[in-house]
Design a protein around this motif. Structure first.
Motif, PDB file in Angstrom:
ATOM      1  N   PRO A  13       3.109  -5.571  -0.366  1.00  0.00           N
ATOM      2  CA  PRO A  13       3.089  -5.662   1.032  1.00  0.00           C
ATOM      3  C   PRO A  13       3.336  -6.974   1.224  1.00  0.00           C
ATOM      4  N   GLY A  14       3.681  -7.391   2.613  1.00  0.00           N
ATOM      5  CA  GLY A  14       3.867  -8.503   3.184  1.00  0.00           C
ATOM      6  C   GLY A  14       2.622  -9.344   3.437  1.00  0.00           C
ATOM      7  N   CYS A  68      -2.009   9.252   6.426  1.00  0.00           N
ATOM      8  CA  CYS A  68      -1.015   8.166   6.156  1.00  0.00           C
ATOM      9  C   CYS A  68      -0.480   7.743   7.601  1.00  0.00           C
ATOM     10  N   ILE A 117     -10.591   7.803   5.405  1.00  0.00           N
ATOM     11  CA  ILE A 117      -8.869   8.365   5.610  1.00  0.00           C
ATOM     12  C   ILE A 117      -8.222   8.599   4.306  1.00  0.00           C
ATOM     13  N   PHE A 118      -8.961   7.909   3.131  1.00  0.00           N
ATOM     14  CA  PHE A 118      -8.247   8.390   1.891  1.00  0.00           C
ATOM     15  C   PHE A 118      -8.603   9.212   1.267  1.00  0.00           C
ATOM     16  N   CYS A 166      -1.678   5.018  10.064  1.00  0.00           N
ATOM     17  CA  CYS A 166      -1.397   3.623  10.005  1.00  0.00           C
ATOM     18  C   CYS A 166       0.384   3.501   9.848  1.00  0.00           C
ATOM     19  N   HIS A 167       1.000   4.486   9.392  1.00  0.00           N
ATOM     20  CA  HIS A 167       2.437   4.267   9.544  1.00  0.00           C
ATOM     21  C   HIS A 167       3.134   5.457  10.006  1.00  0.00           C
ATOM     22  N   ARG A 178       8.028  -2.513  -3.389  1.00  0.00           N
ATOM     23  CA  ARG A 178       7.547  -4.329  -3.211  1.00  0.00           C
ATOM     24  C   ARG A 178       6.266  -4.509  -2.711  1.00  0.00           C
ATOM     25  N   LYS A 212      -1.293   3.126  -4.096  1.00  0.00           N
ATOM     26  CA  LYS A 212      -0.133   3.328  -3.502  1.00  0.00           C
ATOM     27  C   LYS A 212       1.120   2.754  -4.199  1.00  0.00           C
ATOM     28  N   LEU A 213       2.155   3.642  -4.414  1.00  0.00           N
ATOM     29  CA  LEU A 213       3.041   3.137  -5.122  1.00  0.00           C
ATOM     30  C   LEU A 213       4.359   2.602  -4.233  1.00  0.00           C
ATOM     31  N   SER A 214       4.907   1.461  -4.364  1.00  0.00           N
ATOM     32  CA  SER A 214       5.874   0.985  -3.593  1.00  0.00           C
ATOM     33  C   SER A 214       6.838   0.179  -4.359  1.00  0.00           C
ATOM     34  N   HIS A 250       4.257   8.653  -3.092  1.00  0.00           N
ATOM     35  CA  HIS A 250       3.636   7.318  -3.030  1.00  0.00           C
ATOM     36  C   HIS A 250       2.206   7.066  -3.478  1.00  0.00           C
ATOM     37  N   ARG A 251       1.551   8.088  -3.914  1.00  0.00           N
ATOM     38  CA  ARG A 251       0.131   8.075  -4.305  1.00  0.00           C
ATOM     39  C   ARG A 251      -0.015   8.460  -5.832  1.00  0.00           C
ATOM     40  N   ALA A 307      -4.533  -6.175   3.831  1.00  0.00           N
ATOM     41  CA  ALA A 307      -5.250  -5.091   3.199  1.00  0.00           C
ATOM     42  C   ALA A 307      -4.497  -4.059   3.637  1.00  0.00           C
ATOM     43  N   THR A 308      -4.442  -2.946   2.524  1.00  0.00           N
ATOM     44  CA  THR A 308      -3.695  -1.692   2.720  1.00  0.00           C
ATOM     45  C   THR A 308      -4.328  -0.791   2.519  1.00  0.00           C
TER      46      THR A 308
HETATM   47  C1  HEC Z   1      -6.188   2.292   7.273  1.00  0.00           C
HETATM   48  C2  HEC Z   1      -4.507   2.179   7.508  1.00  0.00           C
HETATM   49  C3  HEC Z   1      -3.687   2.927   6.496  1.00  0.00           C
HETATM   50  C4  HEC Z   1      -3.713   4.061   5.507  1.00  0.00           C
HETATM   51  C5  HEC Z   1      -4.418   5.198   6.099  1.00  0.00           C
HETATM   52  C6  HEC Z   1      -2.319   3.982   4.836  1.00  0.00           C
HETATM   53  N1  HEC Z   1      -2.007   2.886   4.863  1.00  0.00           N
HETATM   54 FE1  HEC Z   1      -0.467   2.399   3.862  1.00  0.00          FE
HETATM   55  N2  HEC Z   1      -0.520   0.274   4.349  1.00  0.00           N
HETATM   56  C7  HEC Z   1      -1.313  -0.037   5.109  1.00  0.00           C
HETATM   57  C8  HEC Z   1      -1.190  -1.427   5.656  1.00  0.00           C
HETATM   58  C9  HEC Z   1      -1.884  -2.300   6.580  1.00  0.00           C
HETATM   59  C10 HEC Z   1      -0.066  -1.973   4.567  1.00  0.00           C
HETATM   60  C11 HEC Z   1       0.639  -3.293   4.646  1.00  0.00           C
HETATM   61  C12 HEC Z   1       1.589  -3.326   5.435  1.00  0.00           C
HETATM   62  C13 HEC Z   1       2.653  -4.483   5.360  1.00  0.00           C
HETATM   63  O1  HEC Z   1       1.990  -5.615   4.808  1.00  0.00           O
HETATM   64  O2  HEC Z   1       3.633  -4.496   5.984  1.00  0.00           O
HETATM   65  C14 HEC Z   1       0.201  -0.851   3.772  1.00  0.00           C
HETATM   66  C15 HEC Z   1       1.211  -0.791   3.083  1.00  0.00           C
HETATM   67  C16 HEC Z   1       1.694   0.650   2.252  1.00  0.00           C
HETATM   68  C17 HEC Z   1       2.826   0.742   1.599  1.00  0.00           C
HETATM   69  C18 HEC Z   1       3.489  -0.504   0.802  1.00  0.00           C
HETATM   70  C19 HEC Z   1       5.025  -1.055   1.597  1.00  0.00           C
HETATM   71  C20 HEC Z   1       4.797  -2.177   2.529  1.00  0.00           C
HETATM   72  O3  HEC Z   1       4.747  -2.015   3.739  1.00  0.00           O
HETATM   73  O4  HEC Z   1       5.067  -3.087   1.879  1.00  0.00           O
HETATM   74  C21 HEC Z   1       3.129   1.658   1.312  1.00  0.00           C
HETATM   75  C22 HEC Z   1       4.334   2.750   0.598  1.00  0.00           C
HETATM   76  C23 HEC Z   1       1.977   2.632   1.824  1.00  0.00           C
HETATM   77  N3  HEC Z   1       1.271   1.867   2.510  1.00  0.00           N
HETATM   78  C24 HEC Z   1       1.940   4.029   1.837  1.00  0.00           C
HETATM   79  C25 HEC Z   1       0.827   4.584   2.407  1.00  0.00           C
HETATM   80  C26 HEC Z   1       0.752   6.069   2.300  1.00  0.00           C
HETATM   81  C27 HEC Z   1       1.591   7.024   1.572  1.00  0.00           C
HETATM   82  C28 HEC Z   1      -0.618   6.457   2.856  1.00  0.00           C
HETATM   83  C29 HEC Z   1      -1.144   7.935   3.085  1.00  0.00           C
HETATM   84  C30 HEC Z   1      -1.551   8.054   1.626  1.00  0.00           C
HETATM   85  C31 HEC Z   1      -0.977   5.096   3.252  1.00  0.00           C
HETATM   86  N4  HEC Z   1      -0.139   4.202   3.058  1.00  0.00           N
HETATM   87  C32 HEC Z   1      -2.115   5.348   4.178  1.00  0.00           C
HETATM   88  C33 HEC Z   1      -2.304   0.637   5.950  1.00  0.00           C
HETATM   89  C34 HEC Z   1      -2.947   2.089   5.633  1.00  0.00           C
END
Ligand code: HEC
Ligand code: HEC
Ligand code: HEC
Ligand code: HEC
Ligand code: HEC
Ligand code: HEC
Length: 444
Positions: free
Chosen positions: A213-214, A135, A126-127, A138-139, A211, A207-209, A201-202, A218-219
């Motif tokens: 993640p909670g 994205c 997926i990445f 999951c979001h 803060r 992945k840039l944020s 964000h990438r 695994a992200t």
């Molecule tokens: C396979 C599932 C998955 C995919 C695909 C994914 N993410 Fe995430 N991502 C997560 C999870 C799980 C977290 C942690 C969420 C939390 O702790 O609240 C996270 C956290 C984040 C955060 C940190 C913010 C936070 O919630 O603390 C960002 C920003 C983010 N993702 C952006 C992206 C972006 C942009 C993409 C696409 C390039 C992407 N993610 C794709 C699962 C995914």
């Protein structure tokens, strides 16, 4: 070596320096912040350059309180005294370091246009794609909101028609802001996503944020916390053009500088406070009636001989409106006892920045600038004689967010029917913002 110095020097500065001074003066005060090139005179190298106002603590305190008129150096008078004292101390610390104060390192948020190609997430297929759709699996909330935003439309039909050949230098220059990923130059589907998630964000394989993640979940890809994520400099590269090519002293996109000169900078209210509140990705701005309503107040003052309509910018962190694209129209007219408009009493005023180009965008001239700075009020007189049946004076505001392009596309559609669709779309995006009716004052 530089990294070691950064580690040695950075902790000695107060957090306020990174937030309030570093955008212009750089993290080590060397005059090399991300916004430095937007100012002439340039922001001072605080570590080594001579200071006009002097370098004693009381001199620095005055510089911070008053700012430096007619330059980019803002006033920090609204900060609490203790905080200004800490910032004065920061400048003294940097002057003690002198040439050892660190210069700005490579920029993690904006390594340069186009953004470098992204690493493929090895473990999860997926990445392997940069698409917002991935994205969104999951979001879903961020994806849905972003899909309805102007950022998702940043490479829409209007831009595609204007840059039919993606390989030209012109098309490439537009993509730096409208579709900034390296991958978007070769993948038309991805290009259509405009300012997609990965643009903000990438970087590389992270992945840039703002803060972490909670609960350390695994992200998929590691989350990298970036201090400038969530600050106004995050938006700067696309929302401010350089000084070269400025029209009447101001670049055609000048939103970051307008914000930096406003009370919102010392108040620590960056773009994101208004445009990404609660991580809302809908990006409500000039196209959103509710957002525009929060930006202005309208009243009619009838104290003198001539009624005056007063428009105040109470809620936009930059000029209202900030770019030359939208047009706000103020309509004044007299109504009879039944509320019907009276013929011959209507007056229209334009609020906005009017620019024209006669040679396809190479040279621009400014015709008028009636925008309203943050916190300011502008007044428009109504000096039409009272009609016999007039009971009230009505003032109304209308927003036409795509005004400039509606005109440009309409002109193109005359020769090229392909522009007909976008011309109609942009022409139809206007709405009424607000209105007031004021009883006509008794004869004095
Ligand atoms: C396979 C599932 C998955 C995919 C695909 C994914 N993410 Fe995430 N991502 C997560 C999870 C799980 C977290 C942690 C969420 C939390 O702790 O609240 C996270 C956290 C984040 C955060 C940190 C913010 C936070 O919630 O603390 C960002 C920003 C983010 N993702 C952006 C992206 C972006 C942009 C993409 C696409 C390039 C992407 N993610 C794709 C699962 C995914
Ligand atoms: C929006 C950009 C911007 C920000 C933010 C900014 N400055 Fe400046 N600063 C400038 C510019 C531009 C100058 C140069 C003015 C000149 O040459 O007269 C300057 C000059 C100065 C000077 C030199 C004054 C002198 O006597 O010559 C000091 C000291 C200074 N800034 C401190 C700060 C501190 C501390 C902060 C944060 C609290 C800060 N600045 C935030 C743009 C900025
Ligand atoms: C520095 C970044 C930047 C560059 C480079 C840039 N744009 Fe834009 N463009 C923007 C921003 C920001 C807006 C939104 C401003 C607004 O709302 O008025 C915008 C708005 C537009 C719009 C209006 C969209 C609408 O629906 O209202 C069009 C069309 C457009 N740009 C075309 C172009 C073309 C063509 C080029 C290349 C010649 C280009 N832009 C280069 C940042 C940029
Ligand atoms: C223009 C830049 C930009 C784009 C494009 C963007 N984001 Fe964000 N995103 C932000 C900012 C800024 C925040 C932080 C908001 C805050 O907490 O103040 C954020 C926060 C987040 C968060 C954390 C949410 C939380 O509750 O704190 C996630 C997850 C996320 N974005 C995912 C996405 C996804 C998925 C996309 C594409 C569908 C996307 N973003 C597009 C700027 C962007
Ligand atoms: C990669 C470049 C890029 C970045 C980064 C970026 N923007 Fe934009 N933004 C654009 C472009 C291009 C448009 C114009 C889209 C259109 O209307 O076609 C735009 C439009 C907007 C609008 C206009 C909404 C409207 O209704 O007219 C707002 C508000 C906005 N951006 C806020 C932000 C904020 C806040 C940030 C920082 C968190 C940010 N942008 C970061 C490129 C960018
Ligand atoms: C105090 C809240 C606030 C702050 C801070 C703020 N904005 Fe806005 N912004 C608004 C409101 C409200 C509107 C809608 C009214 C309007 O169009 O001016 C808006 C409109 C816009 C637009 C639409 C185009 C236009 O011509 O008006 C863009 C682009 C934009 N903002 C970008 C930014 C950027 C970039 C920053 C930071 C440098 C920023 N904003 C800071 C409230 C804010």
């Amino acid at each position: 070596m530089i990294a070691a110095l950064l580690l040695a020097a950075a902790p000695a500065l107060s957090p306020g320096f990174g937030e309030l001074c570093a955008p212009c003066h750089g993290p080590g005060g060397r005059g090399d912040g991300p916004a430095a090139a937007l100012y002439l005179p340039r922001p001072r190298d605080l570590a080594v350059e001579a200071l006009r106002n002097g370098g004693r603590p009381e001199d620095l305190e005055r510089t911070l309180r008053e700012g430096i008129v007619a330059t980019g150096m803002p006033s920090f008078a609204t900060l609490p005294d203790e905080e200004r004292a800490r910032l004065v101390q920061d400048v003294l610390t940097l002057r003690a370091l002198g040439d050892r104060a660190p210069r700005r390192g490579p920029d993690a948020l904006w390594p340069g246009p186009p953004l470098p190609a992204l690493a493929i997430g090895a473990d999860l297929p997926i990445f392997a794609t940069q698409s917002a759709h991935a994205c969104g699996r999951c979001h879903p909330r961020a994806f849905e909101q972003w899909s309805a935003s102007r950022h998702a439309l940043a490479f829409g039909d209007g831009l595609a028609l204007q840059t039919p050949d993606a390989a030209t230098a012109l098309a490439e220059s537009c993509r730096t802001c409208h579709a900034p990923l390296a991958e978007q130059s070769t993948q038309p589907e991805l290009r259509r996503e405009g300012v997609t998630c990965a643009a903000c964000h990438r970087r590389g394989g992270a992945k840039l944020s703002r803060r972490p993640p909670g609960d350390g979940r695994a992200t998929g890809l590691p989350v990298q916390v970036e201090p400038d994520f969530g600050r106004a400099v995050q938006c700067l590269p696309c929302h401010n053009l350089p000084l070269e090519g400025a029209v009447a002293g101001k670049p055609l996109l000048d939103t970051f500088r307008e914000w930096a000169a406003s009370p919102y900078l010392p108040a620590r209210i960056p773009c994101q406070t208004c445009h990404f509140a609660d991580a809302d990705h809908r990006l409500r701005g000039a196209h959103d009636p509710e957002a525009v309503r929060s930006a202005v107040t309208l009243r009619v003052a009838q104290t003198g001989q001539t009624p005056v309509a007063e428009v105040s910018n109470v809620g936009a962190g930059h000029a209202f409106p900030t770019t030359a694209t939208p047009r706000v129209v103020l309509r004044l007219r007299q109504l009879d006892a039944a509320g019907a408009p009276l013929a011959g009493t209507e007056v229209l005023w334009a609020i906005g920045r009017t620019v024209t180009s006669s040679d396809g965008g190479r040279h621009w001239t400014q015709v008028a600038d009636t925008r309203i700075a943050p916190g300011e009020t502008r007044r428009w007189p109504y000096d039409v004689a009272r009609a016999a049946d007039a009971r009230t004076l009505e003032a109304e505001l209308f927003m036409y967010p795509d005004w400039f392009y509606a005109g440009a596309f309409r002109a193109r559609a005359v020769d090229d029917p392909a522009f007909g669709g976008v011309a109609a779309e942009t022409a139809g995006s206007g709405f009424r913002v607000t209105g007031v009716r004021s009883p006509w004052p008794r004869a004095r």
